[in-house]
Scaffold this active site. Structure first.
Site, mmCIF file in Angstrom:
data_model
loop_
_atom_site.group_PDB
_atom_site.id
_atom_site.type_symbol
_atom_site.label_atom_id
_atom_site.label_comp_id
_atom_site.label_asym_id
_atom_site.label_seq_id
_atom_site.Cartn_x
_atom_site.Cartn_y
_atom_site.Cartn_z
ATOM 1 N N LEU A 218 0.671 -1.106 0.281
ATOM 2 C CA LEU A 218 0.239 -0.173 0.508
ATOM 3 C C LEU A 218 0.641 1.531 -0.046
ATOM 4 O O LEU A 218 1.181 1.794 1.463
ATOM 5 C CB LEU A 218 -0.653 -0.729 1.698
ATOM 6 C CG LEU A 218 -2.653 -0.905 1.011
ATOM 7 C CD1 LEU A 218 -2.104 -2.370 1.057
ATOM 8 C CD2 LEU A 218 -3.255 -0.366 2.355
ATOM 9 N N CYS A 235 10.372 7.374 0.609
ATOM 10 C CA CYS A 235 8.909 6.697 -0.640
ATOM 11 C C CYS A 235 9.918 6.456 -1.825
ATOM 12 O O CYS A 235 9.162 5.166 -2.321
ATOM 13 C CB CYS A 235 7.696 7.476 -0.533
ATOM 14 S SG CYS A 235 7.367 8.238 0.473
ATOM 15 N N ASP A 294 -1.176 10.842 10.863
ATOM 16 C CA ASP A 294 -1.444 10.441 9.967
ATOM 17 C C ASP A 294 -2.922 10.671 10.045
ATOM 18 O O ASP A 294 -3.978 10.092 10.591
ATOM 19 C CB ASP A 294 -0.940 8.775 10.446
ATOM 20 C CG ASP A 294 -1.110 7.753 8.772
ATOM 21 O OD1 ASP A 294 -1.604 8.522 8.103
ATOM 22 O OD2 ASP A 294 -0.026 7.288 8.892
ATOM 23 N N ARG A 296 -4.257 8.957 6.715
ATOM 24 C CA ARG A 296 -4.488 9.108 6.399
ATOM 25 C C ARG A 296 -6.388 7.727 6.512
ATOM 26 O O ARG A 296 -5.951 7.312 7.871
ATOM 27 C CB ARG A 296 -3.702 7.235 5.802
ATOM 28 C CG ARG A 296 -2.440 8.484 5.196
ATOM 29 C CD ARG A 296 -1.569 7.484 4.583
ATOM 30 N NE ARG A 296 -0.506 6.996 5.323
ATOM 31 C CZ ARG A 296 0.160 6.289 5.036
ATOM 32 N NH1 ARG A 296 0.866 6.075 4.849
ATOM 33 N NH2 ARG A 296 0.924 6.329 6.833
ATOM 34 N N LYS A 322 -0.521 -0.226 9.695
ATOM 35 C CA LYS A 322 -0.790 -0.574 8.251
ATOM 36 C C LYS A 322 -2.042 -2.128 8.773
ATOM 37 O O LYS A 322 -2.495 -2.574 8.106
ATOM 38 C CB LYS A 322 0.127 -0.768 7.422
ATOM 39 C CG LYS A 322 0.545 0.377 6.290
ATOM 40 C CD LYS A 322 0.895 0.663 5.562
ATOM 41 C CE LYS A 322 1.402 1.910 5.170
ATOM 42 N NZ LYS A 322 2.254 1.986 3.569
#
Ligand SMILES: Nc1nc2c(ncn2[C@@H]2O[C@H](COP(=O)(O)OP(=O)(O)OP(=O)(O)O)[C@@H](O)[C@H]2O)c(=O)[nH]1
Ligand SMILES: [Zn+2]
Length: 362
Positions: A218, A235, A294, A296, A322
């Site tokens: 992800l 990243c 965070d 998300r 995650k």
């Protein structure tokens, strides 16, 4: 009538309005307010708000902490806008860019009582529009009349709350074959949420069987790392290493989720980077901007995997959260596969902060 916009559609319009600097009307059972985003409102529209009453600026408790403003409403503070101030003051309340060079002078007068639901909805809207999480509101006696008179978008805060919390259904729009350096058997799927928010992509490598755990990643969008090769994060190397690994295995799925900056958007991430240049770490910078560490929504990734027929994954990640989130949203994680690549002298402190404060495994 079916032509009437749903609350999801109204919210999508409201986000676009706020991004352009146009205020919206927010109402509930107990009252109504005209609300603009602190980041985009201009002086003319602030004058329009003032003509209707006494405005206040609504900021998150995180931002209030930095400004030393009292957050009587728990998760947020409503600070009265003094008569003498201009948009510069409002932007200073919302934007920490000049906190150190030109601290906002208090004492700030926080409102107490009277309910904060309209302010809460306005902050949530600004945040979901990827603006600074701050809004300017003025109470109005008749919200529907004001909205009708000026053609403004009107939001029912009572319906908006649950709608913004809910995961939007995701449509599998289309997929196309994309031969890639790591594998010629590449396919890109585009998923579009019903609520008008950003699209997300799934990169399928080979034809992974649906009845066995798939090697999955992800990946949250990082324009600076993925495209520019920024050395501030890991990243870019993680994206390429994950795809390479799937290419070697002949199968895998990489979700490219448009949740730039851990869900705060690129403009806010660049604001966070400026704060990091002032000495704050990645978590402190988010907090000073008024965000959580965070932001998300991990349900999106789980939903896409399930829609593609994947019920279990071998997840490439160093982030235990995650794993928990996938398990919590119906995707079994049979294995966490570490993805430690891209360490360099410029991101060492960032990765160390993620390990110490966000629980990443180094
Ligand atoms: N707000 C903010 N976002 C950042 C920063 N640096 C990178 N990002 C974003 O963080 C996201 C990547 O998250 P990470 O925490 O690196 O990794 P993760 O996805 O949680 O965990 P892994 O699976 O181990 O990579 C991308 O959306 C980046 O744009 C930063 O300093 N501030
Ligand atoms: Zn990055």
């Amino acid at each position: 009538m079916a032509l009437d916009p749903t609350i999801a559609e109204q919210l999508s319009r409201a986000r676009a309005d706020l991004r352009m600097g146009l205020p919206v009307v927010i109402h509930d059972c107990c009252g109504a307010a005209l609300a603009g985003a602190a980041e985009t409102l201009d002086a003319t529209r602030l004058a329009d708000l003032r003509a209707l009453g006494s405005p206040h600026v609504a900021i998150t408790a995180r931002r209030a902490e930095t400004l030393k403003a009292r957050a009587y409403d728990g998760d947020l503070a409503r600070v009265a806008v003094p008569d003498a101030v201009d948009m510069g003051w409002i932007r200073g309340m919302a934007d920490p860019a000049n906190d150190l060079a030109m601290p906002m002078k208090g004492p700030h007068v926080s409102l107490r009582g009277g309910g904060a639901d309209l302010s809460r909805a306005a902050i949530a809207l600004a945040k979901s529009a990827r603006l600074l999480p701050a809004a300017v509101l003025v109470p109005v006696p008749d919200g529907p009349a004001l909205a009708a008179a000026h053609g403004l978008t009107m939001i029912d805060a009572t319906a908006a709350g649950p709608e913004m919390e809910a995961a939007s259904p995701m449509r599998d729009v289309i997929s196309g074959r994309v031969p890639m350096a790591v594998s010629e058997a590449g396919r890109v799927h585009v998923f579009r949420p019903d609520n008008g928010a950003e699209e997300h992509y799934a990169v399928e490598i080979g034809r992974p069987p649906r009845d066995r755990p798939v090697l999955a990643r992800l990946h949250s969008a990082c324009f600076t790392g993925d495209v520019l090769g920024s050395l501030k994060c890991d990243c870019g190397p993680q994206l390429r290493a994950a795809l390479a690994r799937m290419g070697e295995d002949g199968a895998g799925v990489l979700l490219y989720l448009n949740q730039e900056g851990r869900g705060i958007g690129l403009a806010n991430k660049m604001r966070a980077y400026s704060l990091q240049d002032q000495g704050f770490d990645t978590v402190e910078a988010n907090h000073r901007l008024g965000f959580e560490d965070d932001e998300r929504d991990f349900r999106i990734g789980a939903d896409i995997l399930k829609r593609m027929g994947f019920g279990s994954v071998r997840l490439l990640t160093n982030n235990p959260r995650k794993v928990t989130m996938m398990q919590g949203h119906g995707v079994e994680v049979t294995e966490r596969v570490p993805l430690q690549v891209g360490l360099n002298p410029l991101n060492a402190k960032y990765l160390d902060t993620k390990a110490k404060k966000s629980g990443h495994i180094l």
